[in-house]
Motif scaffolding. Structure first.
Motif, mmCIF file in Angstrom:
data_model
loop_
_atom_site.group_PDB
_atom_site.id
_atom_site.type_symbol
_atom_site.label_atom_id
_atom_site.label_comp_id
_atom_site.label_asym_id
_atom_site.label_seq_id
_atom_site.Cartn_x
_atom_site.Cartn_y
_atom_site.Cartn_z
ATOM 1 N N ARG A 1 23.656 -9.736 -15.201
ATOM 2 C CA ARG A 1 24.308 -9.660 -16.517
ATOM 3 C C ARG A 1 23.358 -9.015 -17.527
ATOM 4 N N PRO A 2 23.212 -7.682 -17.439
ATOM 5 C CA PRO A 2 22.333 -6.996 -18.391
ATOM 6 C C PRO A 2 22.857 -7.147 -19.823
ATOM 7 N N LYS A 3 21.913 -7.151 -20.778
ATOM 8 C CA LYS A 3 22.316 -7.313 -22.175
ATOM 9 C C LYS A 3 22.292 -5.977 -22.924
ATOM 10 N N THR A 4 21.563 -4.995 -22.361
ATOM 11 C CA THR A 4 21.412 -3.724 -23.097
ATOM 12 C C THR A 4 21.595 -2.546 -22.153
ATOM 13 N N THR A 5 21.833 -1.392 -22.760
ATOM 14 C CA THR A 5 21.965 -0.160 -21.980
ATOM 15 C C THR A 5 20.680 0.123 -21.226
ATOM 16 N N GLN A 6 19.558 -0.174 -21.877
ATOM 17 C CA GLN A 6 18.254 0.057 -21.242
ATOM 18 C C GLN A 6 18.138 -0.775 -19.959
ATOM 19 N N HIS A 7 18.614 -2.022 -20.062
ATOM 20 C CA HIS A 7 18.605 -2.892 -18.868
ATOM 21 C C HIS A 7 19.431 -2.262 -17.747
ATOM 22 N N VAL A 8 20.622 -1.788 -18.106
ATOM 23 C CA VAL A 8 21.521 -1.190 -17.089
ATOM 24 C C VAL A 8 20.811 0.004 -16.453
ATOM 25 N N SER A 9 20.151 0.782 -17.294
ATOM 26 C CA SER A 9 19.439 1.971 -16.795
ATOM 27 C C SER A 9 18.355 1.584 -15.803
ATOM 28 N N GLU A 10 17.564 0.581 -16.149
ATOM 29 C CA GLU A 10 16.461 0.162 -15.259
ATOM 30 C C GLU A 10 17.017 -0.414 -13.952
ATOM 31 N N VAL A 11 18.099 -1.178 -14.054
ATOM 32 C CA VAL A 11 18.705 -1.776 -12.852
ATOM 33 C C VAL A 11 19.240 -0.694 -11.928
ATOM 34 N N LEU A 12 19.915 0.289 -12.496
ATOM 35 C CA LEU A 12 20.498 1.339 -11.642
ATOM 36 C C LEU A 12 19.400 2.188 -10.995
ATOM 37 N N ALA A 13 18.375 2.497 -11.780
ATOM 38 C CA ALA A 13 17.277 3.297 -11.206
ATOM 39 C C ALA A 13 16.676 2.552 -10.014
ATOM 40 N N TYR A 14 16.492 1.241 -10.175
ATOM 41 C CA TYR A 14 15.920 0.418 -9.106
ATOM 42 C C TYR A 14 16.869 0.395 -7.888
ATOM 43 N N CYS A 15 18.160 0.160 -8.143
ATOM 44 C CA CYS A 15 19.126 0.057 -7.023
ATOM 45 C C CYS A 15 19.249 1.395 -6.308
ATOM 46 N N ASN A 16 19.174 2.476 -7.075
ATOM 47 C CA ASN A 16 19.265 3.804 -6.457
ATOM 48 C C ASN A 16 18.059 4.044 -5.545
ATOM 49 N N GLU A 17 16.897 3.646 -6.055
ATOM 50 C CA GLU A 17 15.651 3.809 -5.291
ATOM 51 C C GLU A 17 15.731 2.981 -4.003
ATOM 52 N N LEU B 1 31.615 6.627 -10.774
ATOM 53 C CA LEU B 1 30.758 7.770 -11.174
ATOM 54 C C LEU B 1 29.618 7.349 -12.100
ATOM 55 N N GLY B 2 29.704 6.160 -12.637
ATOM 56 C CA GLY B 2 28.659 5.711 -13.571
ATOM 57 C C GLY B 2 29.129 4.417 -14.235
ATOM 58 N N VAL B 3 28.198 3.758 -14.939
ATOM 59 C CA VAL B 3 28.546 2.503 -15.625
ATOM 60 C C VAL B 3 28.687 2.787 -17.123
ATOM 61 N N ILE B 4 29.885 2.533 -17.638
ATOM 62 C CA ILE B 4 30.144 2.719 -19.072
ATOM 63 C C ILE B 4 29.476 1.569 -19.814
ATOM 64 N N THR B 5 28.616 1.902 -20.783
ATOM 65 C CA THR B 5 27.918 0.843 -21.526
ATOM 66 C C THR B 5 28.401 0.742 -22.973
ATOM 67 N N GLY C 1 19.989 6.049 -13.164
ATOM 68 C CA GLY C 1 19.466 5.381 -14.360
ATOM 69 C C GLY C 1 19.508 6.250 -15.600
ATOM 70 N N THR C 2 19.844 7.534 -15.426
ATOM 71 C CA THR C 2 19.950 8.407 -16.610
ATOM 72 C C THR C 2 21.001 7.879 -17.577
ATOM 73 N N ILE C 3 20.621 7.838 -18.872
ATOM 74 C CA ILE C 3 21.601 7.412 -19.893
ATOM 75 C C ILE C 3 22.244 8.661 -20.462
ATOM 76 N N LEU C 4 23.560 8.775 -20.282
ATOM 77 C CA LEU C 4 24.306 9.935 -20.771
ATOM 78 C C LEU C 4 24.940 9.541 -22.103
ATOM 79 N N ASP C 5 24.383 10.069 -23.223
ATOM 80 C CA ASP C 5 24.886 9.682 -24.539
ATOM 81 C C ASP C 5 25.944 10.675 -25.013
ATOM 82 N N LEU C 6 27.198 10.302 -24.787
ATOM 83 C CA LEU C 6 28.338 11.132 -25.239
ATOM 84 C C LEU C 6 29.065 10.393 -26.358
ATOM 85 N N LEU C 7 28.319 9.523 -27.074
ATOM 86 C CA LEU C 7 28.967 8.563 -27.973
ATOM 87 C C LEU C 7 29.242 9.153 -29.343
#
Ligand code: FAD
Ligand code: S2G
Ligand code: ZN
Length: 545
Positions: free
Chosen positions: A60-76, A217-221, A188-194
């Motif tokens: 249960r990540p609380k921030t976009t940064q958390h999601v980014s770090e988790v995905l980078a780790y899971c991808n690795e 295709l990605g996690v919407i944050t 883990g790349t954060i795509l800022d299309l906001l």
């Protein structure tokens, strides 16, 4: 092997290790990492209790940064994940197939901004739809979508499924109302299309790729969405119709006579009404329970601005052409006391169909006058047997409640096979009848199975539900599929109107998309998620093989 799609767990995926769990705890904080089997149960199972995963870990990540770090780790580590919002999805898209890690956005519920002038809202993906609607209502706006699941579904899940719902007819698809997205990619790349600009024509419109991608295709944050001004005048009517053809005629007349103020046109058949009344305490047909809403005639005659309405003679027979006007709308349809209501032959039988129609406008008198003329037209043409007009929000809510709880009632009556499909309106209900006939001929001993139809008739979207009291079974599944998909394909429909493909229809995409189109989808998936760690086995999976 998955019991639904015959997939086997991807050979390239790693097994979760204790060291991984420790890493996640250091990254997210211990309280945002769940390994307890009991607590995981509801996250491993979908809303219909049809799909069951075996995840050992919920994050249960609380921030976009958390999601980014988790995905980078899971991808690795090649650890597959499944993004999850409110877990109200109906095609098994938001739950693990095997032991994928559940990445829940329920910890990301901040409202980031709201522009009073434009009505542009920016919110984190885990915000519940109802909470957002409450928030913007306070600023004189409404969310551009409304679903029966609004109390639990999250805006990230809504965008990810390209949810339709009860307001699409007026406020359009999320492909139009979503202004921008923030998405975390597989690496883990954060795509800022906001962006909150209404128009931004600079290169490929990347956000569109993630709207309806169902988390593959990605996690919407975070989501930027265009809200609509809250209508000053909301008028709701509940109508009884003798046939589905009459429903289509009423829809046509609503589109021409209500036109720009028409905001919703929903239908339900008599089986829906029965199962709602049987399964849910205190929910009753407003046309037989006179306490629910005021008869059209009284309401229309009393409503402001209807002075000009032709009062006409009391309409004793909706089929006559005695100049009956809306204000002589049959008071209430009461099958137990047919004599007291209109005497026309068609009123002797319970209506086979009901409709909820709603208008959103800026001037009550103007809207009521249009509604009055519409009701007069559909009554005098015999397409409406009876009906009532809500004269309070509570009455309007009770009409909508009947439509919104059909899914729940079906779920209480049995295990439900759901087919959310688009079809040309004129053939829409023939699919329900074809399935009823097929079940009766193939499984004559199964009189317990309930087959019903309802949905967003204004969008050409049918919800065919088959409720089986004895539970899901191969025997029933094989009678339904691929029959239903072939029928839809043969009638130029789509096998999914708004719920998406998920796991349920991953092998059926070819009934509505060409192989070439699916190959392009697969190449986009492979490019954005080369190791296939985001929501595997879903949407285009089957065609990847
Ligand atoms: P979940 O069920 O958690 O997930 C759905 C999908 O989105 C999954 O594939 C998941 O992986 C993905 N996902 C979730 N969050 C994210 C994220 N942040 N980033 C990337 N992917 C993500 N649907 C309609 O379209 N119209 C209706 O009218 C409607 N009415 C409903 C009524 C009831 C009673 C119920 C139970 C459901 C209804 N639904 C309807 C279906 C469901 O509510 C929608 O699909 C809704 O959009 C799902 O949102 P959720 O947050 O529950 O998503
Ligand atoms: C609806 C969801 C429920 C169902 O109610 O509009 O989208 O059973 C549906 O399909
Ligand atoms: Zn729906």
């Amino acid at each position: 092997r998955c019991g639904h799609c015959q997939a086997t767990r991807g050979p390239s995926y790693s097994q979760l290790q204790t060291s991984d769990v420790e890493w996640f705890k250091r990254c997210l904080g211990e309280s945002n990492v769940v390994t307890d089997v009991e607590r995981l149960k509801s996250f491993n199972r979908d809303w219909m209790k049809k799909y069951q995963g075996h995840s050992q870990l919920l994050l249960r990540p609380k921030t976009t940064q958390h999601v980014s770090e988790v995905l980078a780790y899971c991808n690795e580590r090649s650890l597959p994940i499944v993004p999850q919002g409110g877990n109200t999805g109906l095609v098994g898209g938001g739950v693990p197939v095997f032991d994928e890690i559940i990445l829940s956005t329920q910890g990301m519920t901040r409202i980031l901004s709201f522009e009073e002038s434009s009505g542009a809202l920016v919110a984190e993906a885990g915000c519940v739809l109802q909470a957002l609607d409450d928030h913007v209502t306070g600023h004189g706006y409404i969310m551009p979508l409304d679903l029966g699941a609004k109390g639990s579904c999250c805006i990230g899940g809504n965008v990810s499924t390209n949810a339709g719902g009860l307001r699409l007819l007026r406020y359009g698809s999320l492909h139009g109302s979503v202004l921008g997205l923030e998405v975390v990619m597989a690496d883990g790349t954060i795509l800022d299309l906001l962006k909150t600009l209404r128009k931004d024509n600079t290169g490929y419109d990347l956000k569109q790729l993630f709207i309806g991608a169902e988390g593959t295709l990605g996690v919407i944050t975070a989501v930027a969405i265009q809200c609509a001004p809250r209508p000053a005048s909301v008028q709701s009517v509940f109508l009884a119709c003798p046939s589905f053809e009459a429903v289509t005629k009423v829809l046509g007349t609503a589109k021409t006579m209500l036109a720009e103020i028409l905001s919703a046109a929903e239908f339900l058949d008599q089986h829906c009404m029965r199962v709602v009344e049987e399964q849910l305490e205190g929910v009753s047909n407003p046309l037989t329970d006179s306490g629910t809403c005021t008869a059209a005639s009284a309401a229309v005659a009393a409503a402001p601005g209807s002075e000009g309405t032709n009062k006409g003679p009391a309409c004793t027979d909706s089929n006559t052409t005695t100049g009956c006007s809306t204000s002589s709308f049959a008071s209430t349809f009461d099958p137990d006391n047919a004599a007291s209501s209109s005497s026309s032959a068609s009123l002797q039988l319970p209506p086979r169909f009901y409709m909820v129609i709603e208008t959103h406008g800026s001037h009550e008198a103007h809207d009521v006058e249009k509604l009055d003329a519409f009701l007069e037209a559909v009554m005098s043409e015999g397409h409406v047997l009876d009906g009532c007009v809500a004269t309070s929000k509570a009455q309007s809510d009770s009409m909508w409640h009947i439509r919104e709880v059909i899914a729940e009632a079906c779920g209480r009556a049995g295990s439900v096979y759901k087919y959310d499909v688009s079809l040309p309106v004129q053939v829409m209900y023939q699919l329900v009848e074809a399935v009823q006939q097929r079940l009766a001929s193939q499984l004559p001993h199964r009189q317990d199975i309930l087959t019903l139809g309802y949905g967003h008739v204004g969008d050409g979207n049918l919800h065919l539900n088959v409720s089986v009291p004895s539970g899901y079974s191969q025997e029933v599944q094989e009678v339904l599929e691929p029959f239903i998909y072939e029928w839809i394909q043969g009638h130029s429909g789509s096998i999914s109107a708004e719920h998406g493909i998920g796991l349920m229809k991953a092998g059926a995409l070819t009934y509505s998309k060409s192989l070439k189109a699916i190959q392009v989808m697969s190449s986009i998936k492979s490019m954005l998620d080369p190791k296939g760690i985001i929501n595997p086995y879903k949407v285009v999976y089957k065609q990847q093989a």
